[in-house]
Write a protein that holds these residues in place. Structure first.
Motif, PDB file in Angstrom:
ATOM      1  N   GLY A 335      18.411  70.734  32.285  1.00 47.96           N
ATOM      2  CA  GLY A 335      18.769  70.659  33.699  1.00 47.96           C
ATOM      3  C   GLY A 335      18.958  69.234  34.201  1.00 47.96           C
ATOM      4  O   GLY A 335      19.383  69.039  35.343  1.00 47.96           O
ATOM      5  N   ALA A 336      18.616  68.249  33.377  1.00 48.45           N
ATOM      6  CA  ALA A 336      18.802  66.856  33.793  1.00 48.45           C
ATOM      7  C   ALA A 336      20.291  66.553  33.950  1.00 48.45           C
ATOM      8  O   ALA A 336      21.136  67.155  33.272  1.00 48.45           O
ATOM      9  N   VAL A 337      20.576  65.641  34.867  1.00 44.69           N
ATOM     10  CA  VAL A 337      21.969  65.305  35.159  1.00 44.69           C
ATOM     11  C   VAL A 337      22.224  63.843  34.820  1.00 44.69           C
ATOM     12  O   VAL A 337      21.422  62.966  35.139  1.00 44.69           O
ATOM     13  N   GLU A 338      23.327  63.603  34.135  1.00 43.48           N
ATOM     14  CA  GLU A 338      23.765  62.233  33.868  1.00 43.48           C
ATOM     15  C   GLU A 338      25.160  62.073  34.445  1.00 43.48           C
ATOM     16  O   GLU A 338      25.953  63.011  34.415  1.00 43.48           O
ATOM     17  N   LEU A 339      25.444  60.891  34.944  1.00 43.00           N
ATOM     18  CA  LEU A 339      26.796  60.662  35.456  1.00 43.00           C
ATOM     19  C   LEU A 339      27.193  59.200  35.307  1.00 43.00           C
ATOM     20  O   LEU A 339      26.356  58.324  35.104  1.00 43.00           O
ATOM     21  N   THR A 340      28.499  58.971  35.399  1.00 40.73           N
ATOM     22  CA  THR A 340      29.001  57.607  35.309  1.00 40.73           C
ATOM     23  C   THR A 340      28.841  56.932  36.672  1.00 40.73           C
ATOM     24  O   THR A 340      28.773  57.619  37.700  1.00 40.73           O
ATOM     25  N   PRO A 341      28.799  55.599  36.712  1.00 43.50           N
ATOM     26  CA  PRO A 341      28.683  54.911  38.006  1.00 43.50           C
ATOM     27  C   PRO A 341      29.809  55.299  38.966  1.00 43.50           C
ATOM     28  O   PRO A 341      29.585  55.454  40.167  1.00 43.50           O
ATOM     29  N   ALA A 342      31.026  55.491  38.442  1.00 47.96           N
ATOM     30  CA  ALA A 342      32.148  55.845  39.324  1.00 47.96           C
ATOM     31  C   ALA A 342      31.971  57.235  39.923  1.00 47.96           C
ATOM     32  O   ALA A 342      32.434  57.517  41.030  1.00 47.96           O
ATOM     33  N   MET A 343      31.295  58.127  39.209  1.00 48.86           N
ATOM     34  CA  MET A 343      31.064  59.487  39.720  1.00 48.86           C
ATOM     35  C   MET A 343      29.916  59.490  40.728  1.00 48.86           C
ATOM     36  O   MET A 343      29.911  60.304  41.665  1.00 48.86           O
ATOM     37  N   GLU A 344      28.960  58.605  40.540  1.00 51.57           N
ATOM     38  CA  GLU A 344      27.778  58.593  41.403  1.00 51.57           C
ATOM     39  C   GLU A 344      28.167  58.451  42.875  1.00 51.57           C
ATOM     40  O   GLU A 344      27.584  59.084  43.755  1.00 51.57           O
ATOM     41  N   SER A 345      29.180  57.611  43.125  1.00 51.02           N
ATOM     42  CA  SER A 345      29.572  57.366  44.513  1.00 51.02           C
ATOM     43  C   SER A 345      30.304  58.561  45.120  1.00 51.02           C
ATOM     44  O   SER A 345      30.495  58.619  46.332  1.00 51.02           O
ATOM     45  N   ARG A 346      30.689  59.543  44.291  1.00 48.88           N
ATOM     46  CA  ARG A 346      31.463  60.682  44.803  1.00 48.88           C
ATOM     47  C   ARG A 346      30.597  61.918  45.058  1.00 48.88           C
ATOM     48  O   ARG A 346      31.042  62.861  45.695  1.00 48.88           O
ATOM     49  N   VAL A 347      29.391  61.914  44.506  1.00 49.10           N
ATOM     50  CA  VAL A 347      28.592  63.146  44.477  1.00 49.10           C
ATOM     51  C   VAL A 347      27.432  63.075  45.462  1.00 49.10           C
ATOM     52  O   VAL A 347      26.749  62.062  45.551  1.00 49.10           O
TER      53      VAL A 347
END
Lengths: 369, 140
Positions: A335-347
């Motif tokens: 259930g852990a979530v990983e994301l790219t820095p560019a995605m972080e600002s969108r979510v």
């Protein structure tokens, strides 16, 4: 009592000396407030079954579109694409597969050629992790039927399928002329066709005069334009439940595609068998529960989501960089979530999650055999 | 305070003060509405507001809105069979649906606006919403 110039006389003790100047802006503010409070959505929704899935169209603004015509035109287009690109039913792709294994030269059906060209490019970019030529392997796992089911292939069958497996490099292309160079070539564009279909549906909506819309095919979607004054608001469903994992605001021409182990599959001996097959092991990919990619190119978003699922929890950032996708969110089995820095600002997460940032890495990903 | 300001204040009536106060409240509300996070989530969109109805979307049919006010069960016929839906005040769930994977039932109770359950065999989407939809589209 002497009345001030311009004042409205309502009561001897009630003189609106300043009020008469403030009333117009007050009324304007009130009107703005009321318009913001208006009830009902500002969009129309249209749902129908096409391309083997539920298609949901959102149209802005509400009440101005010919919904019957839009549904009719899009359904017809999607039916043609579905038939042309179907991996196991008769159609253009089926005929192409029959001709490829003969080794003879033939003219590619116009509907299939763009998928082959794009597939070859993506296969090269992904070092073979994205391989749409493995139709036989996919079929062996029971996925070439509407309701996938086991049994999974035994070890001997799997071993045979993995010795010198075909790839799109085995298709010799000279303009529209094709020639198969591998006897086991069987194309299956399951990780690419929906991206093409969604993008083409948006083109058709544009031709029909629609300015602002979302085409959502079985959960994967793309936007056309952006409503004036607000973004498109997309809820991202939690891959392990009914809840909303996150909200993403989209602007014009952005596609959001997810590949997940929960989409198509079956349980066999307490094991989840899903449809994303790793060409290295010949087995369903492991280590990631879902991969979501946001990109202006729907076909790339579709293929990248599948490829990163296959790449797995260690290599996905490097593969994302290799494919040129910057906005990625992955959900791990716990259930852990990983994301790219560019995605972080969108979510914007709707649940208590502490996502881990994963920047694209420079090291090369593990290559396919 | 200058003499002219004092003269203006002496000529004020309570109606002037009332209008000014109303204007102040409206201006402050406008700023709060526009700049507060999720400003467009008014009414049922506000955090904590529960769903008020279930939207049943089935391919080839108009969407149905079912109020989540009283406990009851619904049956929706689809191409693969019958999907049974259980409704309780403020929530709903897919109780039974065709399809071996149990994806629709596995979604559990839909309790927050936006929660969704899908039955692809029956070409059916169940989504609970507040008075206005929170999302323009659901990604799944």
């Amino acid at each position: 009592m002497k009345r001030a110039p311009g004042a409205i006389r309502i009561h001897p003790r009630f003189s609106w000396r300043i009020g008469h100047r403030l009333l117009p802006p007050l009324l304007l503010l009130l009107a703005l407030g009321l318009s913001a409070c208006q009830s009902g959505p500002d969009t129309d929704r249209l749902s129908f079954y096409a391309f083997g899935t539920l298609v949901d169209i959102t149209l802005y603004p509400a009440g101005v579109h010919d919904l019957v015509r839009i549904e009719s035109e899009l359904s017809a287009d999607l039916a043609i694409m579905h038939e042309s690109w179907h991996a196991w039913e008769p159609g253009s792709l089926g005929r192409t597969n029959q001709l490829l294994v003969t080794g003879a030269e033939f003219s590619a059906p116009p509907s299939v050629l763009p998928l082959i060209e794009r597939g070859q490019e993506l296969e090269r970019l992904s070092d073979g992790l994205f391989n749409p030529a493995l139709g036989r392997l996919i079929a062996a796992w029971g996925f070439h039927q509407n309701e996938p089911q086991g049994p999974p292939p035994d070890a001997q069958t799997l071993q045979a399928l993995l010795v010198n497996p075909p790839s799109l490099r085995d298709i010799e292309r000279d303009g529209v002329r094709l020639r198969g160079q591998h006897p086991e070539l069987q194309l299956d564009f399951g990780g690419l066709a929906k991206g093409f279909a969604v993008a083409r549906s948006l083109d058709r909506l544009r031709d029909l005069g629609v300015q602002y819309a979302i085409v959502n095919a079985g959960g994967d979607l793309m936007t056309l334009g952006q409503p004036p004054g607000r973004p498109w608001r997309i809820g991202v469903r939690d891959p392990r439940g009914s809840g909303v994992l996150a909200q993403i605001e989209l602007s014009a021409g952005e596609a959001l595609f997810t590949s997940g182990d929960y989409e198509r599959g079956y349980d066999w001996e307490d094991q989840r068998i899903h449809h994303v097959i790793d060409p290295r092991s010949g087995r369903p990919s492991e280590g990631l529960l879902a991969v979501t990619v946001l990109h202006p190119d729907a076909a790339l978003a579709d293929a990248a989501a599948t490829t990163l699922m296959i790449a797995g929890p260690e290599a996905w950032p490097a593969l994302a960089q290799q494919l040129g996708v910057e906005q990625v969110l992955v959900v791990l089995p716990d259930g852990a979530v990983e994301l790219t820095p560019a995605m972080e600002s969108r979510v914007t997460f709707q649940q208590e999650r502490i996502p881990r940032l994963r920047a694209p890495e420079a090291e090369p990903p593990p290559h396919a055999p | 305070m200058t003499a002219s300001a004092v003269a203006v204040l002496r000529r004020w009536r309570w109606g002037d003060a009332l209008v000014l106060a109303l204007a102040g409240v409206l201006v402050a509300s406008s700023f709060a509405l526009v700049y507060a996070p999720g400003w467009y989530r008014m009414g049922s969109f506000a955090p904590g507001a529960g769903p008020t109805h279930l939207v049943i979307t089935q391919a080839g049919a108009a969407s149905q809105m079912v109020p989540l006010t009283a406990s009851r069960r619904l049956q929706v016929s689809g191409v693969a069979g019958i999907t049974e839906i259980e409704i309780e005040p403020g929530r709903a769930r897919c109780l039974r649906s065709p399809g071996r994977q149990g994806i629709c039932e596995g979604a559990g109770w839909l309790e927050r606006p936006g929660d969704i359950a899908v039955s692809l065999p029956n070409r059916l989407v169940l989504q609970v919403q507040g008075a206005n939809p929170i999302f323009d589209s659901m990604h799944y």
